[in-house]
Design a protein around this motif. Structure first.
Motif, PDB file in Angstrom:
ATOM      1  N   CYS A   1       0.819  -1.222   0.000  1.00  0.00           N
ATOM      2  CA  CYS A   1       0.000   0.000   0.000  1.00  0.00           C
ATOM      3  C   CYS A   1       0.849   1.268   0.000  1.00  0.00           C
ATOM      4  O   CYS A   1       0.308   2.365  -0.022  1.00  0.00           O
ATOM      5  N   GLY A   2       2.170   1.124   0.047  1.00  0.00           N
ATOM      6  CA  GLY A   2       3.046   2.283  -0.046  1.00  0.00           C
ATOM      7  C   GLY A   2       3.850   2.610   1.206  1.00  0.00           C
ATOM      8  O   GLY A   2       4.679   3.517   1.189  1.00  0.00           O
ATOM      9  N   PHE A   3       3.597   1.901   2.300  1.00  0.00           N
ATOM     10  CA  PHE A   3       4.370   2.144   3.521  1.00  0.00           C
ATOM     11  C   PHE A   3       5.802   1.637   3.334  1.00  0.00           C
ATOM     12  O   PHE A   3       6.019   0.624   2.663  1.00  0.00           O
ATOM     13  N   GLU A   4       6.749   2.355   3.932  1.00  0.00           N
ATOM     14  CA  GLU A   4       8.149   1.953   3.882  1.00  0.00           C
ATOM     15  C   GLU A   4       8.684   1.868   5.294  1.00  0.00           C
ATOM     16  O   GLU A   4       8.313   2.656   6.160  1.00  0.00           O
ATOM     17  N   MET A   5       9.600   0.910   5.522  1.00  0.00           N
ATOM     18  CA  MET A   5      10.241   0.783   6.831  1.00  0.00           C
ATOM     19  C   MET A   5      11.358   1.817   6.916  1.00  0.00           C
ATOM     20  O   MET A   5      12.195   1.899   6.020  1.00  0.00           O
ATOM     21  N   ILE A   6      11.325   2.615   7.977  1.00  0.00           N
ATOM     22  CA  ILE A   6      12.388   3.600   8.198  1.00  0.00           C
ATOM     23  C   ILE A   6      12.911   3.436   9.620  1.00  0.00           C
ATOM     24  O   ILE A   6      12.258   2.827  10.471  1.00  0.00           O
ATOM     25  N   LYS A   7      14.090   3.982   9.875  1.00  0.00           N
ATOM     26  CA  LYS A   7      14.656   4.027  11.227  1.00  0.00           C
ATOM     27  C   LYS A   7      14.881   5.486  11.562  1.00  0.00           C
ATOM     28  O   LYS A   7      15.302   6.266  10.709  1.00  0.00           O
ATOM     29  N   GLU A   8      14.592   5.837  12.819  1.00  0.00           N
ATOM     30  CA  GLU A   8      14.653   7.228  13.232  1.00  0.00           C
ATOM     31  C   GLU A   8      15.316   7.368  14.595  1.00  0.00           C
ATOM     32  O   GLU A   8      15.152   6.504  15.448  1.00  0.00           O
ATOM     33  N   GLY A   9      16.032   8.444  14.784  1.00  0.00           N
ATOM     34  CA  GLY A   9      16.579   8.768  16.095  1.00  0.00           C
ATOM     35  C   GLY A   9      17.848   8.018  16.434  1.00  0.00           C
ATOM     36  O   GLY A   9      18.315   7.165  15.680  1.00  0.00           O
ATOM     37  N   ASP A  10      18.390   8.319  17.604  1.00  0.00           N
ATOM     38  CA  ASP A  10      19.639   7.709  18.067  1.00  0.00           C
ATOM     39  C   ASP A  10      19.511   6.205  18.237  1.00  0.00           C
ATOM     40  O   ASP A  10      20.459   5.463  17.991  1.00  0.00           O
ATOM     41  N   ARG A  11      18.349   5.764  18.673  1.00  0.00           N
ATOM     42  CA  ARG A  11      18.137   4.330  18.914  1.00  0.00           C
ATOM     43  C   ARG A  11      17.657   3.615  17.664  1.00  0.00           C
ATOM     44  O   ARG A  11      17.326   2.430  17.708  1.00  0.00           O
ATOM     45  N   GLU A  12      17.600   4.349  16.561  1.00  0.00           N
ATOM     46  CA  GLU A  12      17.153   3.793  15.283  1.00  0.00           C
ATOM     47  C   GLU A  12      15.838   3.025  15.434  1.00  0.00           C
ATOM     48  O   GLU A  12      15.720   1.871  15.027  1.00  0.00           O
ATOM     49  N   GLU A  13      14.868   3.704  16.022  1.00  0.00           N
ATOM     50  CA  GLU A  13      13.548   3.108  16.208  1.00  0.00           C
ATOM     51  C   GLU A  13      12.891   2.903  14.843  1.00  0.00           C
ATOM     52  O   GLU A  13      12.940   3.768  13.984  1.00  0.00           O
ATOM     53  N   LYS A  14      12.277   1.735  14.663  1.00  0.00           N
ATOM     54  CA  LYS A  14      11.637   1.404  13.387  1.00  0.00           C
ATOM     55  C   LYS A  14      10.217   1.955  13.301  1.00  0.00           C
ATOM     56  O   LYS A  14       9.454   1.860  14.266  1.00  0.00           O
ATOM     57  N   PHE A  15       9.903   2.493  12.141  1.00  0.00           N
ATOM     58  CA  PHE A  15       8.556   2.955  11.838  1.00  0.00           C
ATOM     59  C   PHE A  15       8.171   2.468  10.454  1.00  0.00           C
ATOM     60  O   PHE A  15       9.027   2.303   9.590  1.00  0.00           O
ATOM     61  N   LEU A  16       6.883   2.256  10.240  1.00  0.00           N
ATOM     62  CA  LEU A  16       6.344   2.095   8.895  1.00  0.00           C
ATOM     63  C   LEU A  16       5.758   3.454   8.543  1.00  0.00           C
ATOM     64  O   LEU A  16       4.907   3.973   9.261  1.00  0.00           O
ATOM     65  N   LEU A  17       6.234   4.040   7.459  1.00  0.00           N
ATOM     66  CA  LEU A  17       5.847   5.392   7.091  1.00  0.00           C
ATOM     67  C   LEU A  17       5.335   5.433   5.659  1.00  0.00           C
ATOM     68  O   LEU A  17       5.933   4.835   4.756  1.00  0.00           O
ATOM     69  N   LEU A  18       4.243   6.135   5.471  1.00  0.00           N
ATOM     70  CA  LEU A  18       3.724   6.428   4.132  1.00  0.00           C
ATOM     71  C   LEU A  18       3.849   7.935   3.951  1.00  0.00           C
ATOM     72  O   LEU A  18       3.095   8.695   4.558  1.00  0.00           O
ATOM     73  N   GLU A  19       4.840   8.339   3.170  1.00  0.00           N
ATOM     74  CA  GLU A  19       5.063   9.773   2.938  1.00  0.00           C
ATOM     75  C   GLU A  19       3.850  10.367   2.239  1.00  0.00           C
ATOM     76  O   GLU A  19       3.274   9.744   1.339  1.00  0.00           O
ATOM     77  N   GLU A  20       3.476  11.577   2.646  1.00  0.00           N
ATOM     78  CA  GLU A  20       2.279  12.211   2.086  1.00  0.00           C
ATOM     79  C   GLU A  20       2.365  12.328   0.562  1.00  0.00           C
ATOM     80  O   GLU A  20       1.386  12.095  -0.137  1.00  0.00           O
ATOM     81  N   ASP A  21       3.545  12.648   0.048  1.00  0.00           N
ATOM     82  CA  ASP A  21       3.679  12.813  -1.404  1.00  0.00           C
ATOM     83  C   ASP A  21       3.771  11.487  -2.158  1.00  0.00           C
ATOM     84  O   ASP A  21       3.822  11.465  -3.380  1.00  0.00           O
ATOM     85  N   LYS A  22       3.768  10.373  -1.418  1.00  0.00           N
ATOM     86  CA  LYS A  22       3.809   9.049  -2.053  1.00  0.00           C
ATOM     87  C   LYS A  22       2.481   8.312  -1.924  1.00  0.00           C
ATOM     88  O   LYS A  22       2.376   7.150  -2.294  1.00  0.00           O
ATOM     89  N   ILE A  23       1.477   8.975  -1.393  1.00  0.00           N
ATOM     90  CA  ILE A  23       0.167   8.345  -1.235  1.00  0.00           C
ATOM     91  C   ILE A  23      -0.462   8.133  -2.605  1.00  0.00           C
ATOM     92  O   ILE A  23      -0.531   9.054  -3.416  1.00  0.00           O
ATOM     93  N   ASP A  24      -0.909   6.910  -2.851  1.00  0.00           N
ATOM     94  CA  ASP A  24      -1.678   6.593  -4.058  1.00  0.00           C
ATOM     95  C   ASP A  24      -3.047   6.117  -3.564  1.00  0.00           C
ATOM     96  O   ASP A  24      -3.200   4.969  -3.138  1.00  0.00           O
ATOM     97  N   ILE A  25      -4.007   7.021  -3.587  1.00  0.00           N
ATOM     98  CA  ILE A  25      -5.341   6.721  -3.047  1.00  0.00           C
ATOM     99  C   ILE A  25      -5.944   5.506  -3.739  1.00  0.00           C
ATOM    100  O   ILE A  25      -6.612   4.687  -3.096  1.00  0.00           O
ATOM    101  N   ASN A  26      -5.718   5.354  -5.041  1.00  0.00           N
ATOM    102  CA  ASN A  26      -6.272   4.196  -5.755  1.00  0.00           C
ATOM    103  C   ASN A  26      -5.711   2.889  -5.225  1.00  0.00           C
ATOM    104  O   ASN A  26      -6.443   1.909  -5.068  1.00  0.00           O
ATOM    105  N   VAL A  27      -4.408   2.858  -4.939  1.00  0.00           N
ATOM    106  CA  VAL A  27      -3.797   1.653  -4.369  1.00  0.00           C
ATOM    107  C   VAL A  27      -4.383   1.384  -2.982  1.00  0.00           C
ATOM    108  O   VAL A  27      -4.720   0.244  -2.651  1.00  0.00           O
ATOM    109  N   LEU A  28      -4.518   2.431  -2.173  1.00  0.00           N
ATOM    110  CA  LEU A  28      -5.093   2.267  -0.831  1.00  0.00           C
ATOM    111  C   LEU A  28      -6.535   1.763  -0.914  1.00  0.00           C
ATOM    112  O   LEU A  28      -6.926   0.870  -0.157  1.00  0.00           O
ATOM    113  N   LYS A  29      -7.315   2.318  -1.832  1.00  0.00           N
ATOM    114  CA  LYS A  29      -8.710   1.884  -1.983  1.00  0.00           C
ATOM    115  C   LYS A  29      -8.787   0.437  -2.475  1.00  0.00           C
ATOM    116  O   LYS A  29      -9.666  -0.315  -2.057  1.00  0.00           O
ATOM    117  N   THR A  30      -7.864   0.050  -3.347  1.00  0.00           N
ATOM    118  CA  THR A  30      -7.806  -1.344  -3.801  1.00  0.00           C
ATOM    119  C   THR A  30      -7.505  -2.259  -2.620  1.00  0.00           C
ATOM    120  O   THR A  30      -8.165  -3.287  -2.436  1.00  0.00           O
TER     121      THR A  30
END
Length: 111
Positions: free
Chosen positions: A71-100
């Motif tokens: 659906c467009g989420f990407e695994m990223i690491k953030e901060g000193d402890r490299e905490e993991k997040f799944l992030l969907l950047e606003e400019d990478k949103i594909d509403i059609n893919v999400l609706k599918t």
């Protein structure tokens, strides 16, 4: 795009084999619905991967995590402890893919 749809189908098939697959799909449905309804809200597009509730319902299942990636989420690491997040950047949103993805989840859940 066809490849994404096929991958989504495979991930749903895998989730349907899990004891808690229904719960995982319900959670994915909620996460994706939130992004569709409020795409500008980062809190719906950024998921702390090690959040206990997320891990219990979604994160521990490769198929569920892979579905979010379809659906467009990407695994990223953030901060000193490299905490993991799944992030969907606003400019990478594909509403059609999400609706599918949402439609496929709802179909699998019998909604």
């Amino acid at each position: 795009k066809q490849d994404k749809k096929e991958r989504m189908d495979r991930m749903i098939d895998a989730m349907e084999q899990l004891d808690a697959g229904n719960e995982a799909m319900q959670t994915l449905k909620k996460l994706i619905s939130n992004v569709i309804n409020s795409p500008q809200e980062e809190k719906f597009r950024k998921i702390r991967f090690m959040n206990p509730g997320f891990q219990k319902r979604v994160g521990k299942y490769k198929s569920a995590t892979a579905f979010l990636k379809c659906c467009g989420f990407e695994m990223i690491k953030e901060g000193d402890r490299e905490e993991k997040f799944l992030l969907l950047e606003e400019d990478k949103i594909d509403i059609n893919v999400l609706k599918t993805g949402l439609a496929k989840l709802e179909s699998a859940l019998g909604i």
